[in-house]
Design a protein around this motif. Sequence first.
Motif, PDB file in Angstrom:
ATOM      1  N   TYR A 137     -10.187  -0.809   0.070  1.00 52.14           N
ATOM      2  CA  TYR A 137      -8.842  -0.342   0.372  1.00 52.14           C
ATOM      3  C   TYR A 137      -8.104  -1.374   1.217  1.00 52.14           C
ATOM      4  O   TYR A 137      -8.577  -1.777   2.281  1.00 52.14           O
ATOM      5  N   GLN A 154      -5.322  -1.146   2.970  1.00 49.26           N
ATOM      6  CA  GLN A 154      -4.861  -0.684   4.278  1.00 49.26           C
ATOM      7  C   GLN A 154      -5.996  -0.628   5.292  1.00 49.26           C
ATOM      8  O   GLN A 154      -5.839  -1.018   6.458  1.00 49.26           O
ATOM      9  N   GLU A 155      -7.168  -0.164   4.859  1.00 50.10           N
ATOM     10  CA  GLU A 155      -8.317  -0.121   5.759  1.00 50.10           C
ATOM     11  C   GLU A 155      -8.705  -1.530   6.193  1.00 50.10           C
ATOM     12  O   GLU A 155      -8.973  -1.788   7.372  1.00 50.10           O
ATOM     13  N   GLN A 160      -6.819  -4.195   6.307  1.00 46.67           N
ATOM     14  CA  GLN A 160      -5.790  -4.747   7.191  1.00 46.67           C
ATOM     15  C   GLN A 160      -5.970  -4.273   8.628  1.00 46.67           C
ATOM     16  O   GLN A 160      -5.658  -4.999   9.577  1.00 46.67           O
ATOM     17  N   ALA A 161      -6.463  -3.066   8.788  1.00 43.58           N
ATOM     18  CA  ALA A 161      -6.574  -2.480  10.122  1.00 43.58           C
ATOM     19  C   ALA A 161      -7.726  -3.061  10.928  1.00 43.58           C
ATOM     20  O   ALA A 161      -7.690  -3.011  12.160  1.00 43.58           O
ATOM     21  N   LYS A 211       0.294  -3.723  -3.760  1.00 47.07           N
ATOM     22  CA  LYS A 211      -0.501  -4.254  -2.642  1.00 47.07           C
ATOM     23  C   LYS A 211      -0.914  -5.707  -2.887  1.00 47.07           C
ATOM     24  O   LYS A 211      -1.716  -6.267  -2.147  1.00 47.07           O
ATOM     25  N   ALA A 265      -0.235  -8.189   0.120  1.00 42.80           N
ATOM     26  CA  ALA A 265      -1.184  -8.025   1.215  1.00 42.80           C
ATOM     27  C   ALA A 265      -2.573  -8.505   0.811  1.00 42.80           C
ATOM     28  O   ALA A 265      -3.290  -9.114   1.616  1.00 42.80           O
TER      29      ALA A 265
END
Length: 217
Positions: free
Chosen positions: A53, A55-56, A58-59, A83, A86
């Motif tokens: 994922y 977003q995960e 990136q965090a 995405k 990113a």
Amino acid sequence: MGLDDITRRVSAAEIAAGRAPGSVTLIAVSKLQPPERVEAVLAQGHAVYGENYVQEAQAKWPAWHAAHPGVSVHMIGPLQSNKARAAVALFDAIHTLDRVTLARKLAAQMAEQGRRPQVFVQVNTGDEPQKAGILADELPGFLTLCAELELAPSGLMCIPPEGRDPVPHFRLLRGLAEAHGLPGLSMGMSADFEAAIAEGATHVRIGSAIFGARAVG
């Protein structure tokens, strides 16, 4: 189990298959794992990780990258076209190029960002209608498009049908890769990575056998 055990098994499988030591890249699949488990494996010096994922990833990975220079992170889950920006910025390899629209988006972002992560084309070796991936008979045309877009895939990736013998799928993927001069074979997970190595895998994707059972998600 754990990193040391899996590393030993990968090495033994290389030897059994007559492969050169270190010819298989072990991707530690860190998706949905508690940070302390990933940090423990980072502290052991393992350098290649897999995430599903954007977003995960990136965090958590920018900070770990800063603390552990040389670590690489691979995208091994389905990638939404929106995405792509990113993903190109964050990942060192993308294993799930599975459609024309995504190829165009990735090519545009690589040109814009001046960054070229490795790319693997996902092949739907089981012709499963519910599963992502390029069908085997559509692969030549798709690779021609990739060449026109200057994507230059490093290899192919597959996820064999659940509950079926994976070896025929590994052999199919290897044959396709050889036919198109692609050196990379991303195939094999916790339950079947030794069989994948015997069939030529260059990258195996192993999560819970290294980190322990992950959170549901």
